[in-house]
Scaffold this motif. Sequence first.
Motif, PDB file in Angstrom:
ATOM      1  N   PHE A   1      24.454  58.114  14.174  1.00  8.36           N
ATOM      2  CA  PHE A   1      25.674  57.529  13.625  1.00  8.36           C
ATOM      3  C   PHE A   1      26.870  58.211  14.300  1.00  8.36           C
ATOM      4  N   GLN A   2      27.864  57.403  14.678  1.00  8.37           N
ATOM      5  CA  GLN A   2      28.964  57.927  15.492  1.00  8.37           C
ATOM      6  C   GLN A   2      30.041  58.668  14.695  1.00  8.37           C
ATOM      7  N   GLU A   3      30.430  58.118  13.511  1.00  9.85           N
ATOM      8  CA  GLU A   3      31.574  58.695  12.808  1.00  9.85           C
ATOM      9  C   GLU A   3      31.320  58.841  11.313  1.00  9.85           C
TER      10      GLU A   3
ATOM     11  N   LEU B   1      31.887  55.368   7.027  1.00  5.83           N
ATOM     12  CA  LEU B   1      30.978  55.514   8.167  1.00  5.83           C
ATOM     13  C   LEU B   1      31.327  54.529   9.269  1.00  5.83           C
ATOM     14  N   ASP B   2      31.214  54.986  10.511  1.00 10.61           N
ATOM     15  CA  ASP B   2      31.136  54.061  11.639  1.00 10.61           C
ATOM     16  C   ASP B   2      29.878  54.412  12.418  1.00 10.61           C
ATOM     17  N   PRO B   3      28.728  53.817  12.028  1.00 14.47           N
ATOM     18  CA  PRO B   3      27.502  54.095  12.777  1.00 14.47           C
ATOM     19  C   PRO B   3      27.612  53.659  14.246  1.00 14.47           C
TER      20      PRO B   3
ATOM     21  N   ILE C   1      31.742  50.748   5.681  1.00  9.54           N
ATOM     22  CA  ILE C   1      30.773  50.878   6.777  1.00  9.54           C
ATOM     23  C   ILE C   1      31.204  49.951   7.912  1.00  9.54           C
ATOM     24  N   GLU C   2      31.580  50.586   9.030  1.00  8.31           N
ATOM     25  CA  GLU C   2      32.038  49.837  10.200  1.00  8.31           C
ATOM     26  C   GLU C   2      30.884  49.717  11.201  1.00  8.31           C
ATOM     27  N   ASP C   3      30.766  48.589  11.845  1.00  8.86           N
ATOM     28  CA  ASP C   3      29.695  48.368  12.832  1.00  8.86           C
ATOM     29  C   ASP C   3      28.344  48.911  12.349  1.00  8.86           C
ATOM     30  N   GLY C   4      27.956  48.501  11.150  1.00 10.26           N
ATOM     31  CA  GLY C   4      26.659  48.879  10.593  1.00 10.26           C
ATOM     32  C   GLY C   4      25.516  48.262  11.384  1.00 10.26           C
TER      33      GLY C   4
ATOM     34  N   GLY D   1      34.098  45.032  10.903  1.00 10.29           N
ATOM     35  CA  GLY D   1      33.719  44.717  12.276  1.00 10.29           C
ATOM     36  C   GLY D   1      34.658  45.354  13.287  1.00 10.29           C
ATOM     37  N   ASP D   2      34.043  46.058  14.262  1.00  8.12           N
ATOM     38  CA  ASP D   2      34.825  46.641  15.360  1.00  8.12           C
ATOM     39  C   ASP D   2      34.356  46.024  16.680  1.00  8.12           C
ATOM     40  N   ASP D   3      33.237  46.544  17.228  1.00  8.52           N
ATOM     41  CA  ASP D   3      32.721  46.006  18.494  1.00  8.52           C
ATOM     42  C   ASP D   3      32.414  44.511  18.391  1.00  8.52           C
TER      43      ASP D   3
ATOM     44  N   ALA E   1      38.268  44.172   9.138  1.00  7.99           N
ATOM     45  CA  ALA E   1      38.267  44.326  10.599  1.00  7.99           C
ATOM     46  C   ALA E   1      38.969  45.595  11.043  1.00  7.99           C
ATOM     47  N   LEU E   2      38.388  46.236  12.050  1.00 12.92           N
ATOM     48  CA  LEU E   2      39.059  47.345  12.721  1.00 12.92           C
ATOM     49  C   LEU E   2      39.978  46.725  13.781  1.00 12.92           C
ATOM     50  N   ILE E   3      41.156  47.342  13.944  1.00 13.28           N
ATOM     51  CA  ILE E   3      42.164  46.762  14.830  1.00 13.28           C
ATOM     52  C   ILE E   3      42.575  47.774  15.899  1.00 13.28           C
ATOM     53  N   LYS E   4      42.340  47.408  17.172  1.00 13.30           N
ATOM     54  CA  LYS E   4      42.680  48.277  18.305  1.00 13.30           C
ATOM     55  C   LYS E   4      43.445  47.459  19.333  1.00 13.30           C
ATOM     56  N   VAL E   5      44.663  47.878  19.645  1.00 14.53           N
ATOM     57  CA  VAL E   5      45.509  47.085  20.536  1.00 14.53           C
ATOM     58  C   VAL E   5      44.844  46.881  21.905  1.00 14.53           C
TER      59      VAL E   5
ATOM     60  N   ILE F   1      44.185  53.587   8.230  1.00 22.01           N
ATOM     61  CA  ILE F   1      44.231  53.968   9.640  1.00 22.01           C
ATOM     62  C   ILE F   1      43.124  54.974   9.900  1.00 22.01           C
ATOM     63  N   LYS F   2      42.584  54.971  11.130  1.00 20.06           N
ATOM     64  CA  LYS F   2      41.731  56.088  11.535  1.00 20.06           C
ATOM     65  C   LYS F   2      42.212  56.607  12.872  1.00 20.06           C
ATOM     66  N   SER F   3      42.320  57.937  12.951  1.00 19.86           N
ATOM     67  CA  SER F   3      42.782  58.571  14.182  1.00 19.86           C
ATOM     68  C   SER F   3      42.053  59.884  14.418  1.00 19.86           C
TER      69      SER F   3
HETATM   70 ZN    ZN Z   1      33.904  51.602  15.746  1.00 26.49          ZN
END
Ligand code: ZN
Length: 420
Positions: free
Chosen positions: A162-164, A242-244, A283-286, A310-312, A333-337, A386-388
């Motif tokens: 799991f990543q995060e 979590l962001d697995p 749970i993001e990108d489970g 959802g991210d990826d 949804a996760l948001i990345k410019v 936010i996550k940073s």
């Molecule tokens: Zn992610």
Amino acid sequence: RISHLHAVEILDSRARPTLAVTLTTDDGTRVHAGVPSGASTGTREAVELRDGDRGRYHGQGVLAAVGHVNGEIARALTGRAFASAADVDRALIELDGTGTKARLGANAVVGVSLAVARAEAALAGRPLWAHLARIAGTEPRLPVPHFNVVNGGVHAPGDLDFQEFMLAPLGAPGLPEAVRAGAEIYTGLKALLSAGGHTTGLGDEGGFAPAVDRPEKVLELLVEAIDAAGYRPGRDGVALALDPAAGEFRAGDRYRVAGEELTSDQLIDRYEEIVERFPVWSIEDGLAEDDWDGWVRLTDRLGDRVQVMGDDIFVTDPAVITEAIDRRVGNSALIKVNQIGTVTETLEALRVCREAGYARMVSHRSGETEDAFIADLAVGTGCGQIKSGAPARGERVAKYNRLIEIGEEDRALPFGLTTG
Ligand code: ZN
Ligand code: PGA
């Protein structure tokens, strides 16, 4: 009007090249932007341009993207009158012509787009967050920071898949208290890890990277750390997220977690047990981005208890998110410019989510600069989250510190999750 546009190759937080863009307007306003870069990327993300010259930075140089900003993009944008930053973004998309920003490079395009939004805010005499709120038509609000305190997956060495693992101080009365909770638990966790004989080396986002392979073990440590720091584990105190990043441990049609091969349904069962045992609220990108049927079942099983984010799989793309909404995939949804490439399209993705009742979390990338644009974006769009990364390391802390400054600029700003 833009009078001068200039990019230079600088370093990101992972010792990889990225772009810094400086934009000057006719009246002498000067703004900067730094471009972030991901490691666990979605396949449908806007395409970064890397030089591929093995003799420089192992092929990771960005001189071609820099050249596009200083050449073609500067020629197309300078001296021309644009009615708005959104018009500049549209001109960039058209100039690139690929739909994926692959020709000019998403890294070149996003650097210019961030700078243009900043310049527009400066010309309007408003803080960036207030300007973005006006463009988006949203109520500004300080978001709940999600501190990534244990790093695994492709962001750290070791066997943790799991990543995060994030601390989410949902119950904090305000932003400074949330930041304080994150920092106190982070330092307490370090002591706890040391006492347990674990190493306290760090991953790419500043979280610890202990030699643990079972995610449940990490969750136990986190609950203990929250408790030991004097906070209440749970949604009325400090919850967990979590962001697995499950796409990174996808093995054929299975998922490989701590040596076990799991089907989508077995992994969903595992998440259900985790949600029952631990105060995990998001749970993001489970599951992986190619597993839409699994995502439908995951959302169905857990969507009323946690954020299924959802991210990826969504890559901040309004069209993909629209499809996801139709198919009942995820509820947030996760948001990345830089996943989509311009501020305008990012605001559109946020609008699509808002109208469908999907929750939103604005996010950094694992490769970052000291640019804190996303702090203003999260506040301005009122998304509430936010996550940073960890509450440590300059490029991570820059965003949290900017949030604290914004809270001082306007003490009337509300804090916390949105209800809608
Ligand atoms: Zn992610
Ligand atoms: P990335 O990771 O920036 O390496 O893509 C962040 C995330 O997966 O949320």
